[in-house]
Design a protein around this motif. Structure first.
Motif, short mmCIF file in Angstrom:
data_model
loop_
_atom_site.label_atom_id
_atom_site.label_comp_id
_atom_site.label_asym_id
_atom_site.label_seq_id
_atom_site.Cartn_x
_atom_site.Cartn_y
_atom_site.Cartn_z
N ARG A 38 -3.61 19.58 -6.87
CA ARG A 38 -4.43 18.52 -6.29
C ARG A 38 -4.78 17.46 -7.32
NH1 ARG A 38 -6.58 19.43 -1.31
NH2 ARG A 38 -6.27 21.51 -0.41
N GLY A 39 -4.99 16.26 -6.82
CA GLY A 39 -5.41 15.13 -7.63
C GLY A 39 -6.09 14.10 -6.76
N ILE A 40 -6.14 12.88 -7.24
CA ILE A 40 -6.71 11.79 -6.45
C ILE A 40 -5.72 10.64 -6.42
CG2 ILE A 40 -9.12 12.40 -6.85
CD1 ILE A 40 -9.23 10.22 -8.98
N PHE A 41 -5.85 9.80 -5.41
CA PHE A 41 -4.93 8.69 -5.22
C PHE A 41 -5.73 7.42 -4.96
CE2 PHE A 41 -2.00 5.99 -2.82
CZ PHE A 41 -0.85 6.10 -3.58
N HIS A 42 -5.44 6.37 -5.72
CA HIS A 42 -6.06 5.06 -5.53
C HIS A 42 -5.02 4.12 -4.94
CE1 HIS A 42 -9.71 6.10 -7.81
NE2 HIS A 42 -8.91 6.73 -8.66
N ASP A 43 -5.28 3.61 -3.73
CA ASP A 43 -4.32 2.69 -3.14
C ASP A 43 -4.46 1.31 -3.77
OD1 ASP A 43 -6.57 1.58 -2.03
OD2 ASP A 43 -6.06 2.00 0.05
N VAL A 44 -3.62 0.37 -3.34
CA VAL A 44 -3.59 -0.95 -3.97
C VAL A 44 -4.88 -1.73 -3.72
CG1 VAL A 44 -1.08 -1.13 -3.94
CG2 VAL A 44 -2.39 -1.84 -1.93
N ASP A 45 -5.65 -1.31 -2.72
CA ASP A 45 -6.93 -1.97 -2.46
C ASP A 45 -8.08 -1.32 -3.22
OD1 ASP A 45 -5.72 -3.74 -0.68
OD2 ASP A 45 -5.90 -2.34 0.99
N GLY A 46 -7.79 -0.29 -4.01
CA GLY A 46 -8.82 0.37 -4.79
C GLY A 46 -9.52 1.51 -4.08
N LYS A 47 -9.12 1.84 -2.86
CA LYS A 47 -9.75 2.95 -2.13
C LYS A 47 -9.24 4.28 -2.67
CE LYS A 47 -10.23 0.28 2.14
NZ LYS A 47 -9.87 0.19 3.58
N GLU A 48 -10.14 5.25 -2.71
CA GLU A 48 -9.80 6.56 -3.28
C GLU A 48 -9.52 7.56 -2.16
OE1 GLU A 48 -11.80 8.15 -6.93
OE2 GLU A 48 -12.53 9.64 -5.50
N PHE A 49 -8.47 8.36 -2.36
CA PHE A 49 -8.06 9.36 -1.39
C PHE A 49 -7.84 10.69 -2.11
CE2 PHE A 49 -6.78 5.27 0.20
CZ PHE A 49 -6.99 5.32 1.57
#
Length: 754
Positions: A480-491
């Motif tokens: 597991r990790g975290i993902f930041h989309d191009v708009d800066g939102k964290e998933f």
């Protein structure tokens, strides 16, 4: 023939690929004429691109979900034709300067001025994309749609009610604002329907010969028509062939066969005529059979036939045909009336003024006259979107320099993955995953498939992430990790699949040892498991045998003493087997130790280096070839892109895609371990800890001494050979080997006792 280019195109190398430099819109206008083979991409999917969806909708002219070379060329030509100044396109601006429009864009300029007027803007020299989109609801609210469909609330108050009733009478049509309205076509349908209905109602008196009861009587006649038509047809048959009268009766055998069966009897009675057939074609009501239709016919005689025909005793064939024809005319008239869409407005149709209809039509035509102007609003939005996004799109389609820039994002990138202490900056949409993975597995790049889900548990998506640096050994499914989309939102991010390939040269060289270690570990585990099973089965067998012997001993007399048989099971068997195994292991260890004692330290080190070289050099060479072949083309092609060239993964691009950020500038490392001081302050059994540590040190010392003792001879020889020890010490530590003594002959065995 195309005019010469005002400025020559410049090509640059990015990661080994030769790409045209599109730094300005002028360069893009020239670049669309180069051969398609020199474009980086020839097609791409609409899904997964991080730009305005409306822009992609305009670019996808055939609405097939893909953008191709021809569509890009058409968009560039369209924009170049409408813009005489390309400054806004170079700046990728969402604000259009009206002076930048060419003469071909006069209609767009008029539409822009109208929008600015509706919005009551003070600056009329420029218009933004936001203003264009804000004008749409304003225009719709004002009833300006340009489609000729006018809602009643935007009509003159005098005709609103009439328009509402006309709209309700016909299938609903809606304007661009989604409002039900009236247009010229609906108005013409109303005129035609009104004329037809008024003419039709003028014929009612001639058709409804029975007055207000005409419709009811016609429906009653239609109800009994099959019965009476069949009867008068039977009368004609009997008149032509009198012997046919007997055939219209039930045979005696059939009647006898259904006696006692109510259902069969009722079915047989249904096949009878309603009355005896009369060759003269006259139905005498008093001769009606009391069959299933008797009550219906009797009621018809009283309510319809007698009052209309004027004869309550009989009904002739001619009178019936006259009744039937008049009833058909009444019903046909009623069907036409019921089919009229304006029958509900029958009372007001004669009073509808043509002037009111003309007022409604004038409003519809006035709205339709704005169609060309309002269509220009859509074209104005298209032009502003092309000015904002076309150069950016071309730098991700014709060329792809943004992929090689640390501060820019390519349009196909989804975001950044933080996983296992590293930062993976490239991620592309991979839906569905199975065909994408099937394609990328043919390459030599390590790929992670990661499921990206919102923190609120909503629907997510999967991305493919290339691993270009570090190690892939600790990347496993489920990590597991975290993902930041191009708009800066964290998933939230979870690894769902790993296409494992060597990430570095060292990993490629050591991968065989990892595989050997994994193979040995698996075999040892399997052997241990098998040994446990065998040991358990032996114990179970011994327990069963011991129990059986104990039972036999308690129930049977003791047997005569005999020679003890060889034990093949039980505890003794296990002990014997263990002894044999221990002896075998000891022999193997003794052989290994003997071989090692015969080797010098240099021999051991040389052998280890040789083995490592034999394994690592071919693996390293093969891994180096794999690393050189890495490219990102398969990553995009799996997502639906059609590429002309490889996106070679150079060392610089690998460092850009996968990073391990260093410590912040000015930070320092404090080597003090706070855990040690914390544990020392706890109330623990220090004596036990010291004893445990002492035991560990003692065991380690014994093992070290044993190893040193086994290799003492090579070490001493090496030290003596280099002059580290004196001659006397060497003589003492390496005494000359004495010749082996001849063994004395064995004495004969003593004679056997008599």
């Amino acid at each position: 023939m195309r005019a010469l280019m005002p400025t020559p195109l410049v090509y640059r190398r990015y990661g080994g690929s030769l790409q045209v430099d599109l730094s300005s819109f002028e360069a893009l206008v020239e670049a669309i004429h180069i051969p398609e083979t020199q474009w980086m991409a020839t097609a791409c999917p609409v899904d997964g691109l991080q730009c305005d969806p409306r822009f992609l909708s305009f670019m996808d002219a055939d609405k097939n979900g893909r953008i191709r070379v021809a569509e890009v060329r058409d968009a560039v030509k369209h924009t170049a034709k409408l813009l005489q100044s390309r400054k806004g396109a170079d700046a990728r601006s969402e604000v259009l300067e009206l002076d930048a429009l060419s003469p071909e864009g006069a209609k767009l300029k008029a539409a822009a001025l109208r929008i600015l007027g509706v919005l009551k803007a003070t600056d009329t020299a420029r218009i933004s994309l936001e203003q264009v989109r804000a004008s749409d609801p304003v225009l719709r609210t004002a009833g300006i749609n340009g489609d000729g469909i006018v809602a009643p609330e935007f009509l003159p108050e005098k005709v609103r009610g009439l328009a509402s009733r006309i709209i309700a009478a016909f299938p609903e049509v809606k304007n661009r604002a989604g409002q039900a309205g009236i247009d010229s076509a609906t108005l013409q349908r109303f005129r035609d329907a009104r004329t037809a209905l008024l003419a039709h109602t003028g014929q009612k008196a001639a058709v409804f010969v029975w007055g207000e009861q005409s419709l009811a009587r016609a429906q009653r006649i239609r109800e009994v028509k099959p019965l009476l038509d069949a009867y008068f047809l039977q009368c004609r048959l009997v008149a032509a062939q009198p012997e046919a009268a007997s055939s219209l009766k039930l045979a005696a055998g059939r009647v006898e066969g259904v006696l006692g069966d109510t259902a069969a009897l009722e079915k047989a009675a249904t096949s009878l005529p309603i009355a005896p057939a009369d060759p003269a074609g006259v139905l005498t009501w008093s001769k009606l059979y009391r069959g299933p239709a008797f009550e219906t016919l009797e009621a018809f005689r009283k309510d319809v036939a007698a009052p209309v025909a004027g004869d309550a005793e009989k009904l002739t064939d001619a009178a019936w045909r006259d009744l039937s024809a008049k009833a058909d005319a009444v019903l046909a008239w009623q069907a036409t009336f019921d089919a009229s869409p304006v029958k509900g407005m029958l009372d007001e149709l004669p009073s509808v003024a043509d002037a009111d209809l003309e007022a409604i039509e004038a409003a519809s035509k006035a709205d339709l006259a704005l169609k060309e102007e309002l269509d220009a609003v859509t074209e104005l939005e298209r032009l502003i979107l092309y000015q904002r996004w076309l150069l950016t799109f071309a730098n991700n389609f014709v060329s792809m320099p943004d992929l090689y820039h640390a501060q820019k994002r390519a349009l196909f990138e989804r975001g950044t993955l933080i996983l296992g202490g590293r930062k993976y900056t490239l991620a592309v949409l991979a839906q569905p995953r199975a065909p994408h993975a099937a394609l990328t597995s043919q390459g030599t790049t390590c790929i992670l498939y990661v499921n990206v889900t919102p923190k609120d548990g909503g629907p997510g998506y999967e991305v493919a992430v290339p691993v270009t640096r570090g190690r892939s050994a600790n990347l496993e499914v489920g990590k597991r990790g975290i993902f930041h989309d191009v708009d800066g939102k964290e998933f939230d991010a979870t690894v769902t699949q790993v296409i494992r390939q060597p990430v570095s040269l060292w990993e490629a060289m050591t991968m065989p040892f990892q595989r050997i270690g994994a193979f040995i570990s698996s075999k040892v585990e399997s052997f241990a498991t098998a040994g446990d099973k065998v040991f358990e089965s032996k114990l179970e067998q011994s327990y069963v045998q011991t129990t059986a012997l104990a039972t036999t001993a308690t129930t049977a007399p003791p047997p005569a003493p005999a020679a003890a048989p060889a034990q093949t099971g039980g505890a003794a068997g296990i002990v014997a087997a263990g002894g044999i195994a221990f002896a075998a292991v000891g022999s193997a260890l003794a052989f290994i130790v003997g071989q090692v004692k015969s080797l010098t330290l240099v021999d051991v080190i040389s052998a280890a280096i040789s083995i490592a070289a034999i394994v690592m050099l071919p693996a390293g060479l093969f891994g180096w070839l794999k690393l050189r072949k890495r490219n990102l083309a398969l990553l995009l092609e799996g997502s639906g892109w059609a590429l002309n060239d490889r996106l070679k993964l150079t060392s610089e691009l690998a460092s850009l895609v996968t990073r391990k950020p260093g410590l912040p500038k000015g930070a320092r490392v404090d080597s003090t371990d706070p855990l040690r001081s914390t544990v020392q302050g706890l109330d623990t059994d220090e004596e036990e800890e010291r004893t445990s540590l002492g035991k560990k040190l003692l065991v380690a010392l014994v093992i070290a001494l044993a190893v040193l003792w086994q290799v003492r001879v090579p070490i001493v020889r090496y030290a003596c050979g280099h002059g580290w020890l004196g001659a006397e010490s060497c003589s003492a530590l390496l005494p000359s080997e004495a010749p082996a003594a001849t063994p004395a002959p064995a004495s004969p065995p003593p004679p056997a006792a008599p």
